[in-house]
Write a protein that holds these residues in place. Structure first.
Motif, PDB file in Angstrom:
ATOM      1  N   PRO A 300       0.703  -1.078  -0.061  1.00  0.00           N
ATOM      2  CA  PRO A 300       0.053   0.040  -0.018  1.00  0.00           C
ATOM      3  C   PRO A 300       0.769   1.307  -0.182  1.00  0.00           C
ATOM      4  O   PRO A 300       0.547   2.229  -0.724  1.00  0.00           O
ATOM      5  N   THR A 301       2.079   1.212   0.722  1.00  0.00           N
ATOM      6  CA  THR A 301       2.903   2.289   0.825  1.00  0.00           C
ATOM      7  C   THR A 301       3.551   2.625  -0.535  1.00  0.00           C
ATOM      8  O   THR A 301       3.498   3.789  -1.170  1.00  0.00           O
ATOM      9  N   TYR A 302       3.883   1.593  -1.240  1.00  0.00           N
ATOM     10  CA  TYR A 302       4.666   1.604  -2.461  1.00  0.00           C
ATOM     11  C   TYR A 302       3.460   2.210  -3.492  1.00  0.00           C
ATOM     12  O   TYR A 302       3.830   3.162  -4.265  1.00  0.00           O
ATOM     13  N   SER A 303       2.366   1.735  -3.540  1.00  0.00           N
ATOM     14  CA  SER A 303       1.396   2.356  -4.427  1.00  0.00           C
ATOM     15  C   SER A 303       1.034   3.685  -4.185  1.00  0.00           C
ATOM     16  O   SER A 303       0.821   4.430  -5.212  1.00  0.00           O
ATOM     17  N   GLY A 304       0.815   4.102  -3.056  1.00  0.00           N
ATOM     18  CA  GLY A 304       0.497   5.526  -2.564  1.00  0.00           C
ATOM     19  C   GLY A 304       1.610   6.291  -3.099  1.00  0.00           C
ATOM     20  O   GLY A 304       1.366   7.507  -3.631  1.00  0.00           O
ATOM     21  N   LEU A 305       2.936   6.017  -2.948  1.00  0.00           N
ATOM     22  CA  LEU A 305       4.070   6.929  -3.310  1.00  0.00           C
ATOM     23  C   LEU A 305       4.049   7.072  -4.740  1.00  0.00           C
ATOM     24  O   LEU A 305       4.467   8.083  -5.550  1.00  0.00           O
ATOM     25  N   ILE A 306       3.761   6.031  -5.555  1.00  0.00           N
ATOM     26  CA  ILE A 306       3.439   5.961  -7.057  1.00  0.00           C
ATOM     27  C   ILE A 306       2.493   6.837  -7.588  1.00  0.00           C
ATOM     28  O   ILE A 306       2.738   7.420  -8.499  1.00  0.00           O
ATOM     29  N   GLU A 307       1.229   6.782  -6.924  1.00  0.00           N
ATOM     30  CA  GLU A 307       0.329   7.507  -7.325  1.00  0.00           C
ATOM     31  C   GLU A 307       0.471   8.907  -7.369  1.00  0.00           C
ATOM     32  O   GLU A 307       0.055   9.729  -8.045  1.00  0.00           O
ATOM     33  N   LYS A 308       1.130   9.281  -6.167  1.00  0.00           N
ATOM     34  CA  LYS A 308       1.782  10.718  -6.120  1.00  0.00           C
ATOM     35  C   LYS A 308       3.125  10.733  -6.799  1.00  0.00           C
ATOM     36  O   LYS A 308       3.529  12.033  -6.404  1.00  0.00           O
ATOM     37  N   LYS A 309       3.879  10.142  -7.303  1.00  0.00           N
ATOM     38  CA  LYS A 309       4.732  10.107  -8.213  1.00  0.00           C
ATOM     39  C   LYS A 309       6.026  10.842  -7.325  1.00  0.00           C
ATOM     40  O   LYS A 309       6.872  11.471  -7.726  1.00  0.00           O
ATOM     41  N   GLN A 310       6.044  10.148  -6.147  1.00  0.00           N
ATOM     42  CA  GLN A 310       7.178  10.439  -4.916  1.00  0.00           C
ATOM     43  C   GLN A 310       8.089   9.370  -5.259  1.00  0.00           C
ATOM     44  O   GLN A 310       8.332   8.470  -4.424  1.00  0.00           O
ATOM     45  N   TYR A 311       8.759   9.148  -6.415  1.00  0.00           N
ATOM     46  CA  TYR A 311       9.796   8.209  -6.494  1.00  0.00           C
ATOM     47  C   TYR A 311      11.248   8.235  -5.945  1.00  0.00           C
ATOM     48  O   TYR A 311      11.460   7.025  -5.539  1.00  0.00           O
ATOM     49  N   PRO A 312      11.807   9.213  -5.561  1.00  0.00           N
ATOM     50  CA  PRO A 312      12.982   9.260  -4.633  1.00  0.00           C
ATOM     51  C   PRO A 312      12.608   8.342  -3.347  1.00  0.00           C
ATOM     52  O   PRO A 312      13.234   7.418  -2.947  1.00  0.00           O
ATOM     53  N   GLN A 313      11.460   8.782  -2.686  1.00  0.00           N
ATOM     54  CA  GLN A 313      11.051   8.232  -1.268  1.00  0.00           C
ATOM     55  C   GLN A 313      11.068   6.653  -1.543  1.00  0.00           C
ATOM     56  O   GLN A 313      11.164   5.818  -0.715  1.00  0.00           O
ATOM     57  N   LEU A 314      10.099   6.490  -2.687  1.00  0.00           N
ATOM     58  CA  LEU A 314       9.907   5.086  -3.152  1.00  0.00           C
ATOM     59  C   LEU A 314      11.058   4.262  -3.228  1.00  0.00           C
ATOM     60  O   LEU A 314      11.118   3.013  -2.802  1.00  0.00           O
ATOM     61  N   ASP A 315      11.959   4.522  -3.761  1.00  0.00           N
ATOM     62  CA  ASP A 315      13.140   3.798  -4.114  1.00  0.00           C
ATOM     63  C   ASP A 315      14.120   3.594  -2.822  1.00  0.00           C
ATOM     64  O   ASP A 315      14.656   2.386  -2.575  1.00  0.00           O
ATOM     65  N   ARG A 316      14.065   4.716  -2.022  1.00  0.00           N
ATOM     66  CA  ARG A 316      14.997   4.639  -0.682  1.00  0.00           C
ATOM     67  C   ARG A 316      14.196   3.548   0.066  1.00  0.00           C
ATOM     68  O   ARG A 316      14.836   2.550   0.626  1.00  0.00           O
ATOM     69  N   LEU A 317      12.897   3.512   0.147  1.00  0.00           N
ATOM     70  CA  LEU A 317      12.403   2.250   0.936  1.00  0.00           C
ATOM     71  C   LEU A 317      12.438   1.168   0.417  1.00  0.00           C
ATOM     72  O   LEU A 317      12.620  -0.061   0.942  1.00  0.00           O
ATOM     73  N   PHE A 318      12.255   1.049  -0.885  1.00  0.00           N
ATOM     74  CA  PHE A 318      12.392  -0.282  -1.582  1.00  0.00           C
ATOM     75  C   PHE A 318      13.732  -1.038  -1.247  1.00  0.00           C
ATOM     76  O   PHE A 318      13.643  -1.960  -1.010  1.00  0.00           O
ATOM     77  N   TYR A 319      14.833  -0.079  -1.602  1.00  0.00           N
ATOM     78  CA  TYR A 319      16.193  -0.957  -1.434  1.00  0.00           C
ATOM     79  C   TYR A 319      16.285  -1.065  -0.192  1.00  0.00           C
ATOM     80  O   TYR A 319      16.917  -2.278  -0.094  1.00  0.00           O
ATOM     81  N   TYR A 320      16.124  -0.290   0.914  1.00  0.00           N
ATOM     82  CA  TYR A 320      16.284  -0.612   2.118  1.00  0.00           C
ATOM     83  C   TYR A 320      15.532  -1.999   2.713  1.00  0.00           C
ATOM     84  O   TYR A 320      16.371  -2.605   3.311  1.00  0.00           O
TER      85      TYR A 320
END
Length: 449
Positions: A300-320
């Protein structure tokens, strides 16, 4: 506390991981009870039952994943007021229409699943079962078919709730479901239920689900959304189908990759060998599910960040998150191998039977563990991309499934279990670079556009 923070274990992951540990650890504990209360042939039936039941993926058709993704995107535009959602009517209406659609979808396919399992299961076991053995499997199989269909009917509600962001609550539900399931199965074995134990466990699944839907706020959330007036519907043909059919094909491909092992070994090498593969897969699948908790609770967090195009935050969370999950996965796999090695090396027995003998021998065991570790990366990459409402792993999944089918049916017919596991290992490792290239290419393309 330092280690918990370092591993990124929040309440959602804690419940999810605890549930998966109960599930995976339960595989070991269940193995002890199987040793004591089931014969080698009955063990083969037990795990082959579970493999055939996985055919429900043909009826779910990836809809659970679709539900979570679409709900997560729309709910990011709304706000919670207790157990009620508030905000723009368009998004409220879309959520209500998706809930109604899913109810109809799963009612229809649960019925078809029930008929298919009963007919197909009886045909398979009558054809390949051990006719000389006095094994009571007919009635347990019938009850198992009915309860599996009922569980399929309930499942989408919790996928929907997870998409709403109720990750902690849903993972708490899964934890209790797995725990009570394990207890009920073990008690059933102790009371001599034998193959009926799986059916009893499924009944407990249903009871726990009903409790959470009728006795917790989760049920009220679903009820409140169902009462929202539908003024704008989600179009199945235009919105869901283009994404869902690809997910469905990928999920069905997964069946041919993983669930084909047991029935083929059952038919070729017999029930005992199928039981060894089944027990090994139970633990490896439990480890995979445990470490996937780090990724699944972030959907849900990934999808919400993508919906709002917050890609830097998305990638930081994903790789971590991936680093944490892979580390846990490696430790679990090494612990599993050490367990098997110690039991075999020191000839540790329980009820005069070495537990390790109910698992695969060293060579096929290692050949199953290596792709399991690689799959941790592939699953994380695929989840990340699917949160974009896309399924770029379609061709990859089809190719992998075709190759695994050829390998399992062809090489397995000649070299048995060793051939099946060797083929699966080589195929997975050879295709992993392709999976990474899909992830890297699509991520760059979608985010730059």
């Amino acid at each position: 506390m330092w280690l918990i923070k370092k591993l990124g274990i929040d309440k959602s992951i804690a419940y999810s991981s605890a549930g998966q540990m109960v599930s995976a650890g339960g595989g070991f504990i269940t193995a002890l009870f199987i040793l004591k209360f089931l014969s080698g042939e009955e063990q083969g039936y037990y795990y082959t039952f579970k493999s055939i039941l996985a055919i429900q993926v043909f009826f779910e058709l990836g809809m659970n994943t679709v539900i979570t993704q679409y709900v997560a995107h729309d709910v990011s535009h709304l706000n919670w007021e207790g157990v009620t959602l508030a905000g723009e009517q368009r998004y409220l209406s879309r959520l209500a229409s998706l809930l109604l659609f899913c109810t109809k979808w799963y009612t229809f396919f649960s019925t078809i699943l029930l008929i298919s399992l009963i007919v197909g299961g009886y045909a398979f076991f009558n054809q390949y079962g051990n006719q000389g053995q006095d094994i009571d499997w007919e009635i347990p199989w019938f009850i198992l078919c009915v309860t599996t269909a009922l569980n399929l009917l309930i499942t989408p509600i919790f996928s929907y709730l997870q998409g709403l962001g109720k990750v902690k609550e849903v993972q708490k539900y899964y934890f209790y479901k797995y725990t009570f399931y394990l207890v009920s199965v073990l008690v059933s074995f102790s009371l001599g239920a034998k193959l009926y134990a799986l059916s009893i466990g499924n009944i407990v699944y249903i009871l726990v689900s009903c409790f959470f839907l009728f006795c917790t706020p989760l049920g009220r959330i679903v009820w409140n959304i169902s009462r929202i007036k539908v003024t704008e519907k989600i179009s199945y043909i235009k919105e869901i189908l283009p994404f869902q059919w690809k997910i469905a094909v990928s999920w069905i491909s997964g069946y041919f990759i993983f669930q084909l092992f047991n029935p083929v070994i059952f038919a070729i090498d017999g029930a005992v060998a199928a039981g060894q593969m089944g027990m090994t897969l139970t633990v490896l699948t439990g480890i995979q599910a445990l470490t996937y908790s780090w990724t699944s609770t972030k959907i849900p967090t990934y999808s919400g960040l993508i919906e709002k195009k917050q890609y830097p935050q998305l990638d930081r969370l994903f790789y971590y998150t991936v680093r944490q999950a892979v580390s846990v996965n490696a430790v679990c796999l090494m612990g599993f191998f050490a367990f098997i090695f110690c039991f075999r090396h020191f000839d540790i027995t329980i009820s005069q039977i070495n537990l390790a003998d109910r698992f695969l021998p060293y060579l096929p065991l290692i050949l199953m563990m290596l792709p399991e570790f690689a799959n941790q990366f592939i699953t994380a990459w695929a989840t990340y991309l699917r949160c974009h409402k896309q399924e770029p792993f379609l061709i990859y999944s089809i190719v992998t499934a075709i190759l695994c089918c050829i390998s399992t049916l062809g090489i397995g017919h000649i070299w048995g279990t060793n051939g099946i596991t060797a083929g699966y290992c080589m195929i997975t490792l050879a295709l992993t670079p392709w999976a990474y290239n899909i992830f890297k290419t699509k991520r760059h393309l979608w985010h730059n556009n």
